[in-house]
Design a protein around this motif. Sequence first.
Motif, PDB file in Angstrom:
ATOM      1  N   GLN A 100       0.828  -1.198   0.000  1.00 27.43           N
ATOM      2  CA  GLN A 100       0.000   0.000   0.000  1.00 27.43           C
ATOM      3  C   GLN A 100       0.869   1.258   0.000  1.00 27.43           C
ATOM      4  O   GLN A 100       0.588   2.228  -0.723  1.00 27.43           O
ATOM      5  CB  GLN A 100      -0.935  -0.001   1.204  1.00 27.43           C
ATOM      6  N   VAL A 101       1.919   1.224   0.800  1.00 27.80           N
ATOM      7  CA  VAL A 101       2.837   2.367   0.842  1.00 27.80           C
ATOM      8  C   VAL A 101       3.528   2.541  -0.505  1.00 27.80           C
ATOM      9  O   VAL A 101       3.696   3.668  -1.003  1.00 27.80           O
ATOM     10  CB  VAL A 101       3.862   2.193   1.974  1.00 27.80           C
ATOM     11  N   ALA A 102       3.931   1.430  -1.131  1.00 25.14           N
ATOM     12  CA  ALA A 102       4.597   1.514  -2.427  1.00 25.14           C
ATOM     13  C   ALA A 102       3.646   2.046  -3.497  1.00 25.14           C
ATOM     14  O   ALA A 102       4.029   2.869  -4.332  1.00 25.14           O
ATOM     15  CB  ALA A 102       5.130   0.130  -2.819  1.00 25.14           C
ATOM     16  N   ASP A 103       2.393   1.570  -3.476  1.00 17.57           N
ATOM     17  CA  ASP A 103       1.412   2.092  -4.443  1.00 17.57           C
ATOM     18  C   ASP A 103       1.169   3.581  -4.227  1.00 17.57           C
ATOM     19  O   ASP A 103       1.052   4.350  -5.193  1.00 17.57           O
ATOM     20  CB  ASP A 103       0.093   1.322  -4.300  1.00 17.57           C
ATOM     21  N   THR A 104       1.099   3.980  -2.966  1.00 14.13           N
ATOM     22  CA  THR A 104       0.907   5.405  -2.667  1.00 14.13           C
ATOM     23  C   THR A 104       2.091   6.224  -3.142  1.00 14.13           C
ATOM     24  O   THR A 104       1.921   7.323  -3.711  1.00 14.13           O
ATOM     25  CB  THR A 104       0.714   5.598  -1.152  1.00 14.13           C
ATOM     26  N   ALA A 105       3.298   5.688  -2.941  1.00 15.27           N
ATOM     27  CA  ALA A 105       4.492   6.398  -3.396  1.00 15.27           C
ATOM     28  C   ALA A 105       4.509   6.542  -4.912  1.00 15.27           C
ATOM     29  O   ALA A 105       4.910   7.580  -5.455  1.00 15.27           O
ATOM     30  CB  ALA A 105       5.749   5.671  -2.917  1.00 15.27           C
ATOM     31  N   VAL A 156      -5.496  13.175  -6.843  1.00 16.39           N
ATOM     32  CA  VAL A 156      -4.398  12.437  -6.216  1.00 16.39           C
ATOM     33  C   VAL A 156      -4.754  12.074  -4.778  1.00 16.39           C
ATOM     34  O   VAL A 156      -4.489  10.949  -4.321  1.00 16.39           O
ATOM     35  CB  VAL A 156      -3.109  13.269  -6.270  1.00 16.39           C
ATOM     36  N   ALA A 157      -5.372  13.012  -4.051  1.00 18.93           N
ATOM     37  CA  ALA A 157      -5.759  12.721  -2.663  1.00 18.93           C
ATOM     38  C   ALA A 157      -6.752  11.567  -2.600  1.00 18.93           C
ATOM     39  O   ALA A 157      -6.638  10.674  -1.750  1.00 18.93           O
ATOM     40  CB  ALA A 157      -6.350  13.975  -2.026  1.00 18.93           C
ATOM     41  N   LEU A 158      -7.724  11.564  -3.510  1.00 19.31           N
ATOM     42  CA  LEU A 158      -8.688  10.460  -3.533  1.00 19.31           C
ATOM     43  C   LEU A 158      -8.020   9.142  -3.902  1.00 19.31           C
ATOM     44  O   LEU A 158      -8.337   8.088  -3.326  1.00 19.31           O
ATOM     45  CB  LEU A 158      -9.810  10.779  -4.524  1.00 19.31           C
ATOM     46  N   LEU A 161      -6.062   7.894  -0.845  1.00 19.36           N
ATOM     47  CA  LEU A 161      -6.965   7.313   0.152  1.00 19.36           C
ATOM     48  C   LEU A 161      -7.467   5.950  -0.294  1.00 19.36           C
ATOM     49  O   LEU A 161      -7.586   5.023   0.518  1.00 19.36           O
ATOM     50  CB  LEU A 161      -8.146   8.264   0.387  1.00 19.36           C
ATOM     51  N   GLN A 162      -7.764   5.836  -1.595  1.00 22.20           N
ATOM     52  CA  GLN A 162      -8.223   4.546  -2.114  1.00 22.20           C
ATOM     53  C   GLN A 162      -7.130   3.490  -1.999  1.00 22.20           C
ATOM     54  O   GLN A 162      -7.404   2.336  -1.651  1.00 22.20           O
ATOM     55  CB  GLN A 162      -8.645   4.709  -3.575  1.00 22.20           C
ATOM     56  N   SER A 163      -5.873   3.871  -2.279  1.00 18.29           N
ATOM     57  CA  SER A 163      -4.770   2.912  -2.175  1.00 18.29           C
ATOM     58  C   SER A 163      -4.494   2.497  -0.744  1.00 18.29           C
ATOM     59  O   SER A 163      -3.983   1.404  -0.491  1.00 18.29           O
ATOM     60  CB  SER A 163      -3.508   3.510  -2.793  1.00 18.29           C
ATOM     61  N   LEU A 164      -4.835   3.347   0.216  1.00 17.36           N
ATOM     62  CA  LEU A 164      -4.631   3.024   1.632  1.00 17.36           C
ATOM     63  C   LEU A 164      -5.816   2.285   2.237  1.00 17.36           C
ATOM     64  O   LEU A 164      -5.832   2.013   3.430  1.00 17.36           O
ATOM     65  CB  LEU A 164      -4.371   4.296   2.432  1.00 17.36           C
ATOM     66  N   GLY A 165      -6.824   1.991   1.405  1.00 23.62           N
ATOM     67  CA  GLY A 165      -7.949   1.206   1.882  1.00 23.62           C
ATOM     68  C   GLY A 165      -9.096   2.019   2.431  1.00 23.62           C
ATOM     69  O   GLY A 165     -10.031   1.450   3.005  1.00 23.62           O
ATOM     70  N   VAL A 166      -9.066   3.330   2.277  1.00 19.91           N
ATOM     71  CA  VAL A 166     -10.151   4.172   2.770  1.00 19.91           C
ATOM     72  C   VAL A 166     -11.277   4.170   1.743  1.00 19.91           C
ATOM     73  O   VAL A 166     -11.037   4.296   0.537  1.00 19.91           O
ATOM     74  CB  VAL A 166      -9.660   5.610   3.023  1.00 19.91           C
TER      75      VAL A 166
END
Length: 375
Positions: A100-105, A156-158, A161-166
């Motif tokens: 998740q962190v890698a996808d967010t990065a 990007v913010a959305l 959040l989606q990549s972090l499971g929100v």
Amino acid sequence: MDVSIQVFVKELAPLADYLNVPVVALVVAALLALGLFGHVLIDRLVTQLQRSAQRSDLRWDNVLADALIRPSKWAIWLLVVYLSLGLFEGTDQFRTLARQVADTALILILAWIAQRALKGAEAELLSEHRGKRQSDDRATIRATLRLVRISLGIVVALMVLQSLGVSVSGLLAFGGIGGIAVGFAARDLLANFLGGLSIYLDRPFTVGDWIRSPDREIEGTVEDIGWRMTRIRTFDQRPLYIPNSVFSSVAVENPSRMNNRRIYETVGIRYEDVAAMGKVVAAVKAMLESHEAIDLNRTLMVNFVTCGPSSLDFFIYAFTKTTDWATFHNIKQDVLFRVLAIIADHGAEVAFPTRTLLLQSEAELQAQSAGVSLT
């Protein structure tokens, strides 16, 4: 273990046995070496791309090269980290979080590239080699790109959040309900935001313009237009911070967008020079018509206008070609010097306030008080 990392393990297993080292350590070392090689290779490639872009006549390839040069170096290390996650087994929770962190990065790196490209595009569109732009054109470019940046930031913010499971859908639903309460609590903030939006859409002024308001004590050069307030630098070099909502309720003048500057002066000569008035007026008008800094496409008038208390007055009404404040005053000074020279050449003089006193003798005053005339 992932298929991609299984290839590394399979290929490096014989070498690990030969060196008598753990295969995982050898794979990590190989990934680090691959990352270092990729870092140097991308640096060389992007540098070469940047040099090629500078040699070409196109300017947009420079924008693309500048946008890629820094984020691309981080992308290769992100790839190394992503591949190394396959080495960890039995820690599914950690691997899920790390992915998740890698996808967010990755999302942030792509957003970084887009933001740098937008910044470069703005600098390119406003650069001097494209010619001088009107202030409303500059405002349009800045407003459009800022709105694009804001839209990109929201997307990007959305995505983050989606990549972090929100749950983005739940968040949007909650935002619709909470927006009502926030709207009441932040009325001034919302008014300033809408005021800033109207400035960007209507373009009454932009950064660098000299503005003033006859309704308020506002005058100076615009330094920054934010979404909440606008910063103006007054002529005594003080910063003036104005909420954007103020501009929706006051009149604003923008002298920076003037086409010309006006010379409007009244000059008086003595009453005893009345015979020279016609010649002076004609000579001054001819001088203005031949002056290289006066715009003859605008109104030009020189007329005898009034008989003042102590002078015969004529007025000068003309427009200069320049709008620069310092240059305008130099032109105006030159015009006034020439007017004074014309008055002197015709044997006249500029009048100054005078008063005539009629003095009576003491005998005349006594006779006048007694009602007797001495004549």
